[in-house]
Write a protein that holds these residues in place. Structure first.
Motif, PDB file in Angstrom:
ATOM      1  N   THR A   1       3.557  -1.539   3.832  1.00  0.00           N
ATOM      2  CA  THR A   1       3.343  -0.126   3.560  1.00  0.00           C
ATOM      3  C   THR A   1       4.571   0.650   3.991  1.00  0.00           C
ATOM      4  O   THR A   1       5.384   0.151   4.784  1.00  0.00           O
TER       5      THR A   1
ATOM      6  N   TYR B   1      -3.345   0.052   6.750  1.00  0.00           N
ATOM      7  CA  TYR B   1      -2.495  -1.125   6.971  1.00  0.00           C
ATOM      8  C   TYR B   1      -2.855  -1.823   8.285  1.00  0.00           C
ATOM      9  O   TYR B   1      -2.967  -3.056   8.343  1.00  0.00           O
TER      10      TYR B   1
ATOM     11  N   GLY C   1      -4.827   3.406  -2.734  1.00  0.00           N
ATOM     12  CA  GLY C   1      -3.736   4.367  -2.636  1.00  0.00           C
ATOM     13  C   GLY C   1      -3.968   5.642  -3.412  1.00  0.00           C
ATOM     14  O   GLY C   1      -3.347   6.668  -3.123  1.00  0.00           O
TER      15      GLY C   1
ATOM     16  N   CYS D   1      -1.900   5.991   4.853  1.00  0.00           N
ATOM     17  CA  CYS D   1      -1.787   4.554   4.588  1.00  0.00           C
ATOM     18  C   CYS D   1      -1.697   3.736   5.875  1.00  0.00           C
ATOM     19  O   CYS D   1      -2.179   2.591   5.930  1.00  0.00           O
TER      20      CYS D   1
ATOM     21  N   LEU E   1       0.834  -1.201   0.000  1.00  0.00           N
ATOM     22  CA  LEU E   1       0.000   0.000   0.000  1.00  0.00           C
ATOM     23  C   LEU E   1       0.869   1.252   0.000  1.00  0.00           C
ATOM     24  O   LEU E   1       1.657   1.477   0.917  1.00  0.00           O
TER      25      LEU E   1
END
Length: 473
Positions: free
Chosen positions: A317, A309, A296, A305, A237
């Motif tokens: 990430t 995650y 994203g 992010c 990510l």
């Protein structure tokens, strides 16, 4: 000690180079009027009565002082006990020495201890917007033109903006004033961030680094190259929209790791088309393989992010040391950290943060300002502040006092050796404007990596020409 409002609160994204540098006539007139109105507060009347404090926004801490035997060997400015002089600091709202946060309260106590050790001196913290028109750098440059006598003694500034102030000859060298016990203890990236033409013009006191966070229940070992990322078939990510964070937190480390530069040999804004294309190609490959989640596109930076995650089955990430530090002991049973994967396998991290610069040119005031900086930069003082803010201190000795987890400290000490500072303005903001749309266009499949790279390079070239012609100051 007092702290008062210079401009309204709130942190905003880094402004563009034209906004930071433009000193238009109407702004100069406004600044002149505002600064002259503030002149009374800047004067130093023959009285020992401190100015009353006023309300302000939360800030960052300092730390409890400890005796420094070297102080006896340094010059100490003295004044008559009947006269109170003011040492003025300009800084962002969020660093103000106020009790609204534990960090601000710690900073306030440190300043009060300094004032107690220096009879006849008081410290005034004037809060400014961190960026943009009327922000710190813009206000400093305008004041330098219209009312230089109202400039502060010290300023807290984003380290990426040091070049803008150095170009105006606003900053005074710090090497001799701080001494080798501090300058030789600075982390390499912090020294690089504050150095211009071989002189230390600013000293960074806190930093955030970027590295990889991965779910060990999904992947056993972190990838070190993008080839390994693609082979792992694990989701990664990243912010991939047209935002500053997609450039700073993801693309830029990749570009720099393969030798990319944001300025050419003449110091002019520049992008290497082949290297931009190479990074965009791995983005394209990862998107086509389904490894870069489409989410994203709506996440502006690594900070956005991180919670995704934590609450999903995303395998990897990019994370900042600030985000990771806040959660490290609570929610991260399966999370491990490693260096960022790169095209070449050469590890890299990018640092950002704020630091101190000296403005005053008067010897006595420089001496007092340096004594305050040495107090604030003591290892135990920096550690006390950074344990509260989750930023990393920029002295090796302070880092070892701040991080108690031996394994995490060992990891940070390895990452620090390959960390580079965020590139300076104005090239940084111009690169963000050029690269952000290119990243998004490739992520959405609208342009090929080659076409997107060509557009980014052309945008950077156009900005360079505008700067040369004077349309962008």
């Amino acid at each position: 000690m007092s702290a008062h409002q210079g401009e309204g609160p709130g942190k905003q994204a880094s402004a563009s180079a034209p906004e930071r540098a433009g000193l238009c006539c109407c702004l100069l007139a406004f600044c002149a009027a505002l600064l002259l109105a503030a002149g009374c507060a800047r004067q130093e009347p023959p009285t020992s009565k401190p100015a009353p404090p006023v309300s302000a926004t939360p800030g960052l801490p300092g730390g409890n002082p400890t005796p420094d035997p070297r102080a006896q060997q340094r010059p100490v400015a003295t004044v008559s006990p009947q006269v109170t002089r003011t040492l003025t600091i300009w800084g962002p709202d969020f660093r103000a020495p106020l009790d609204e946060s534990p960090a601000g309260a710690e900073f306030r106590l440190q300043i009060q201890a300094f004032e107690a050790a220096h009879p006849g001196w008081r410290v005034e913290y004037v809060r400014k917007k961190p960026y943009g028109q009327g922000g710190l750098v813009h206000f400093l440059r305008a004041t330098h033109v219209v009312a230089p006598e109202l400039l502060p003694d010290l300023v807290l500034v984003d380290m990426s903006e040091i070049g803008l102030l150095a170009g105006d000859s606003l900053l005074q060298p710090l090497d001799t004033l701080l001494g080798p016990e501090i300058t030789s203890d600075l982390l390499p990236f912090a020294r690089e961030a504050g150095e211009v033409d071989g002189k230390l013009l600013a000293v960074q006191d806190e930093a955030d680094l970027r590295f990889l966070a991965y779910n060990s229940a999904v992947i056993a070992e972190p990838p070190s190259t993008w080839a390994e990322v693609l082979a792992s078939r694990a989701s990664y990510l990243l912010p991939i929209g047209a935002t500053e964070g997609s450039v700073r937190d993801a693309f830029l480390p990749q570009y720099l790791a393969v030798g990319g530069k944001l300025v050419d040999r003449e110091g002019q804004p520049y992008l290497d088309p082949a290297l931009v294309k190479a990074v965009l190609e791995v983005y394209q490959s990862a998107r086509e393989a389904g490894l870069l989640p489409v989410a994203g596109l709506d996440l502006k930076d690594a900070g956005d992010c991180w919670p995704v995650y934590l609450t999903s089955r995303v395998a990897m990430t990019n994370v900042s040391s600030w985000d990771y530090g806040r959660e490290r002991t609570s929610k991260l049973a399966n999370t491990r950290v490693g260096p960022l994967p790169t095209l070449s396998g050469n590890p890299i991290s990018l640092s950002s943060g704020w630091g101190w610069a000296l403005i005053s040119t008067r010897t006595e005031r420089q001496t007092v300002a340096a004594e305050l900086l040495r107090a604030l930069l003591r290892p135990e003082t920096m550690a006390a502040r950074c344990r509260l803010t989750y930023h990393l201190p920029t002295r090796r000795s302070a880092l070892r006092l701040t991080i108690e987890d031996a394994a995490y400290l060992e990891f940070l000490e390895r990452v620090i050796e390959v960390t580079v500072p965020q590139p300076r303005e104005p090239a940084y903001s111009l690169a963000v404007k050029a690269l952000g749309p290119a990243i998004e266009a490739v992520a959405e499949g609208e342009l090929s990596p080659e076409a997107a790279a060509a557009k980014a390079v052309e945008a950077m070239r156009t900005a360079r020409q505008e700067m040369a012609s004077g349309s962008q100051p």
